[in-house]
Design a protein around this motif. Structure first.
Motif, PDB file in Angstrom:
ATOM      1  N   MET A   1       1.485 -20.898  -5.758  1.00 26.78           N
ATOM      2  CA  MET A   1       1.409 -19.470  -6.076  1.00 26.78           C
ATOM      3  C   MET A   1       0.809 -18.744  -4.887  1.00 26.78           C
ATOM      4  N   GLY A   2       1.262 -17.518  -4.637  1.00 23.82           N
ATOM      5  CA  GLY A   2       0.819 -16.757  -3.479  1.00 23.82           C
ATOM      6  C   GLY A   2      -0.357 -15.854  -3.775  1.00 23.82           C
ATOM      7  N   THR A   3      -0.192 -14.565  -3.557  1.00 23.93           N
ATOM      8  CA  THR A   3      -1.265 -13.595  -3.671  1.00 23.93           C
ATOM      9  C   THR A   3      -1.820 -13.529  -5.085  1.00 23.93           C
ATOM     10  N   LYS A   4      -3.141 -13.683  -5.187  1.00 24.56           N
ATOM     11  CA  LYS A   4      -3.812 -13.452  -6.469  1.00 24.56           C
ATOM     12  C   LYS A   4      -4.097 -11.962  -6.572  1.00 24.56           C
ATOM     13  N   LEU A   5      -3.686 -11.341  -7.680  1.00 26.24           N
ATOM     14  CA  LEU A   5      -3.662  -9.889  -7.755  1.00 26.24           C
ATOM     15  C   LEU A   5      -4.149  -9.383  -9.105  1.00 26.24           C
ATOM     16  N   ILE A   6      -4.947  -8.320  -9.041  1.00 28.35           N
ATOM     17  CA  ILE A   6      -5.290  -7.521 -10.219  1.00 28.35           C
ATOM     18  C   ILE A   6      -4.800  -6.105  -9.943  1.00 28.35           C
ATOM     19  N   ILE A   7      -4.075  -5.523 -10.885  1.00 25.18           N
ATOM     20  CA  ILE A   7      -3.605  -4.143 -10.758  1.00 25.18           C
ATOM     21  C   ILE A   7      -4.404  -3.253 -11.705  1.00 25.18           C
ATOM     22  N   ASP A   8      -4.927  -2.156 -11.166  1.00 24.16           N
ATOM     23  CA  ASP A   8      -5.627  -1.149 -11.962  1.00 24.16           C
ATOM     24  C   ASP A   8      -4.747   0.095 -11.966  1.00 24.16           C
ATOM     25  N   THR A   9      -4.357   0.599 -13.145  1.00 27.56           N
ATOM     26  CA  THR A   9      -3.194   1.478 -13.192  1.00 27.56           C
ATOM     27  C   THR A   9      -3.267   2.526 -14.304  1.00 27.56           C
ATOM     28  N   ASP A  10      -2.450   3.587 -14.137  1.00 24.87           N
ATOM     29  CA  ASP A  10      -2.373   4.668 -15.138  1.00 24.87           C
ATOM     30  C   ASP A  10      -0.904   5.036 -15.398  1.00 24.87           C
ATOM     31  N   PRO A  11      -0.090   4.104 -15.880  1.00 22.53           N
ATOM     32  CA  PRO A  11       1.369   4.320 -15.941  1.00 22.53           C
ATOM     33  C   PRO A  11       1.750   5.563 -16.738  1.00 22.53           C
ATOM     34  N   GLY A  12       2.603   6.434 -16.119  1.00 26.43           N
ATOM     35  CA  GLY A  12       3.153   6.626 -14.799  1.00 26.43           C
ATOM     36  C   GLY A  12       4.411   5.850 -14.478  1.00 26.43           C
ATOM     37  N   VAL A  13       5.470   6.641 -14.057  1.00 27.30           N
ATOM     38  CA  VAL A  13       6.749   6.054 -13.686  1.00 27.30           C
ATOM     39  C   VAL A  13       6.616   5.201 -12.443  1.00 27.30           C
ATOM     40  N   ASP A  14       5.966   5.704 -11.395  1.00 27.77           N
ATOM     41  CA  ASP A  14       5.837   4.900 -10.184  1.00 27.77           C
ATOM     42  C   ASP A  14       4.954   3.684 -10.440  1.00 27.77           C
ATOM     43  N   ASP A  15       3.968   3.810 -11.342  1.00 27.91           N
ATOM     44  CA  ASP A  15       3.172   2.645 -11.751  1.00 27.91           C
ATOM     45  C   ASP A  15       4.065   1.600 -12.418  1.00 27.91           C
TER      46      ASP A  15
ATOM     47  N   ALA B   1       5.198  -6.535  -9.175  1.00 28.23           N
ATOM     48  CA  ALA B   1       4.245  -7.655  -9.152  1.00 28.23           C
ATOM     49  C   ALA B   1       4.580  -8.686 -10.227  1.00 28.23           C
ATOM     50  N   ALA B   2       4.958  -8.207 -11.409  1.00 29.01           N
ATOM     51  CA  ALA B   2       5.169  -9.110 -12.543  1.00 29.01           C
ATOM     52  C   ALA B   2       6.336 -10.055 -12.336  1.00 29.01           C
ATOM     53  N   VAL B   3       7.360  -9.622 -11.591  1.00 26.43           N
ATOM     54  CA  VAL B   3       8.549 -10.456 -11.423  1.00 26.43           C
ATOM     55  C   VAL B   3       8.548 -11.241 -10.116  1.00 26.43           C
ATOM     56  N   SER B   4       7.549 -11.041  -9.267  1.00 27.86           N
ATOM     57  CA  SER B   4       7.513 -11.712  -7.967  1.00 27.86           C
ATOM     58  C   SER B   4       6.929 -13.113  -8.100  1.00 27.86           C
ATOM     59  N   ALA B   5       7.712 -14.111  -7.712  1.00 28.43           N
ATOM     60  CA  ALA B   5       7.294 -15.494  -7.862  1.00 28.43           C
ATOM     61  C   ALA B   5       6.101 -15.849  -6.975  1.00 28.43           C
ATOM     62  N   ASP B   6       5.901 -15.085  -5.906  1.00 25.43           N
ATOM     63  CA  ASP B   6       4.802 -15.384  -4.990  1.00 25.43           C
ATOM     64  C   ASP B   6       3.543 -14.590  -5.310  1.00 25.43           C
ATOM     65  N   VAL B   7       3.463 -14.065  -6.528  1.00 18.33           N
ATOM     66  CA  VAL B   7       2.287 -13.317  -6.973  1.00 18.33           C
ATOM     67  C   VAL B   7       1.691 -13.997  -8.198  1.00 18.33           C
ATOM     68  N   ASP B   8       0.396 -14.221  -8.161  1.00 21.63           N
ATOM     69  CA  ASP B   8      -0.337 -14.691  -9.322  1.00 21.63           C
ATOM     70  C   ASP B   8      -1.025 -13.464  -9.917  1.00 21.63           C
ATOM     71  N   LEU B   9      -0.329 -12.812 -10.848  1.00 17.40           N
ATOM     72  CA  LEU B   9      -0.846 -11.584 -11.452  1.00 17.40           C
ATOM     73  C   LEU B   9      -1.887 -11.971 -12.498  1.00 17.40           C
TER      74      LEU B   9
ATOM     75  N   ALA C   1       3.569  -3.331  -2.886  1.00 12.40           N
ATOM     76  CA  ALA C   1       4.354  -4.126  -1.933  1.00 12.40           C
ATOM     77  C   ALA C   1       3.472  -4.639  -0.803  1.00 12.40           C
ATOM     78  N   GLU C   2       2.568  -3.795  -0.305  1.00 10.01           N
ATOM     79  CA  GLU C   2       1.641  -4.221   0.746  1.00 10.01           C
ATOM     80  C   GLU C   2       0.635  -5.237   0.207  1.00 10.01           C
ATOM     81  N   ALA C   3       0.201  -5.054  -1.025  1.00  8.66           N
ATOM     82  CA  ALA C   3      -0.718  -6.025  -1.619  1.00  8.66           C
ATOM     83  C   ALA C   3      -0.078  -7.404  -1.722  1.00  8.66           C
ATOM     84  N   ILE C   4       1.214  -7.425  -2.050  1.00  9.79           N
ATOM     85  CA  ILE C   4       1.947  -8.684  -2.179  1.00  9.79           C
ATOM     86  C   ILE C   4       2.240  -9.302  -0.819  1.00  9.79           C
ATOM     87  N   ASN C   5       2.622  -8.459   0.127  1.00 11.63           N
ATOM     88  CA  ASN C   5       3.099  -8.925   1.435  1.00 11.63           C
ATOM     89  C   ASN C   5       2.294  -8.244   2.536  1.00 11.63           C
ATOM     90  N   PRO C   6       1.086  -8.750   2.832  1.00 12.21           N
ATOM     91  CA  PRO C   6       0.230  -8.090   3.827  1.00 12.21           C
ATOM     92  C   PRO C   6       0.938  -7.924   5.162  1.00 12.21           C
TER      93      PRO C   6
END
Length: 317
Positions: A1-15, A22-30, A247-252
């Motif tokens: 597994m790649g990037t370990k990630l926590i998302i803090d969010t207020d959805p929102g269409v762009d959220d 992030a949820a569908v990326s295999a290289d992200v540990d959400l 995207a930057e969080a996933i792929n520095p």
């Protein structure tokens, strides 16, 4: 597994696009998603985040609700750009979440996830910074477990909610100042100046809509947002603000950054919430003015960024 990630969010269409990315990326540990007031009130942002994770078949990801208001000055004004429920009035079209909301609050969930992680975790705040400021203030011991904070917010040339301020920073300037200017966790600010340049057009959205159930559902959330950006951009398209930061969080390194002193205006005047990014070459000295040095995203391969996001979302099954 790649990037370990926590998302803090207020959805929102762009959220929604950012969470799905992030949820569908295999290289992200959400590890988790936390919610905050912002585009719509907290109850709606929380419900939206949970439904979006269900859409992406990620009931394994815990969701915790956080701040319902700013740290200091109550702000009753929400964004109108995303429609009445944050998702163009179409939140009900998403599947009901099967995983219950976490009993602990957002800060509590972040602390437990950070402490349990065997390596540093990236936090991607893509709404007001209230939860992250509270985390850093109340739990200084977890700083070493944070790899970096990659946030969507601020502007160098102008704002969007006011002439001076971008919405996420304006919504809680005191929290933003704590995170951007007063703490010592590595931070990348992804401002309006870049996210607007990463706008996608109707052809991009059509490819997403025809890609499968997730793409079709995401595109269906855009009508109110699209109507707003049709006026802003002058063509049929949307700005994926938060997805650019994720995207930057996933792929520095996907975004090119420059290092500047940054401060946040917390006054009561017309510039409240403005991010003061000092680009004067003579002042690239940490002691030259208030505001610590942080990375500010200034450029990217625009077509490459659009393709990165689209490819990830199209490949989701």
């Amino acid at each position: 597994m790649g990037t370990k990630l926590i998302i803090d969010t207020d959805p929102g269409v762009d959220d929604a696009f950012a969470i799905a990315l992030a949820a569908v990326s295999a290289d992200v540990d959400l590890l988790g998603v936390t919610t905050v007031f912002g585009n719509v009130p907290l109850a709606m942002t929380t419900a939206n985040a949970r439904r979006l994770l269900q859409l992406c078949d990620r009931p394994d990801v815990p969701v915790a609700a956080g701040a319902a208001r700013p740290l200091v000055h109550r702000n009753e004004r929400n964004s109108t750009v995303h429609g009445v429920d944050g998702l163009s009035g179409r939140a009900g079209s998403l599947p009901e979440a099967t995983r219950p909301l976490e009993p602990q609050d957002a800060v509590g969930l972040m602390v437990s996830l950070l402490e349990a992680s065997d390596e540093p975790v990236t936090i991607a705040p893509i709404g007001p910074l209230t939860n992250v400021a509270a985390l850093l203030a109340a739990h200084p011991g977890v700083r070493d477990k944070i790899a970096r904070i990659v946030l969507m917010g601020g502007g160098m040339a102008h704002g969007n909610i006011t002439a001076a301020a971008e919405f996420n920073i304006w919504a809680d300037p005191e929290a933003a100042r704590r995170v951007l200017s007063e703490d010592d966790v590595p931070c990348v600010m992804v401002p309006l100046d870049l996210t607007h340049r990463c706008a996608v057009d109707s052809a991009w959205l059509a490819k997403l809509a025809s890609s499968g159930p997730i793409g079709k559902a995401l595109d269906a959330l855009t009508p109110d947002y699209l109507a707003h950006y049709r006026r802003v951009l002058g063509y049929d398209g949307i700005v994926m603000h938060d997805a650019v930061a994720v995207a930057e969080a996933i792929n520095p390194g996907l975004l090119r950054t420059e290092t500047y002193p940054v401060n946040v205006d917390t006054s009561a005047g017309p510039s409240r919430g403005q991010t003061l990014v000092d680009r004067r070459p003579a002042l690239q000295d940490p002691g030259a003015q208030p505001g610590r040095l942080i990375e500010v995203a200034t450029d990217t391969d625009l077509d490459g960024l659009r393709e990165f996001v689209l490819t990830r979302l199209i490949e989701a099954r």
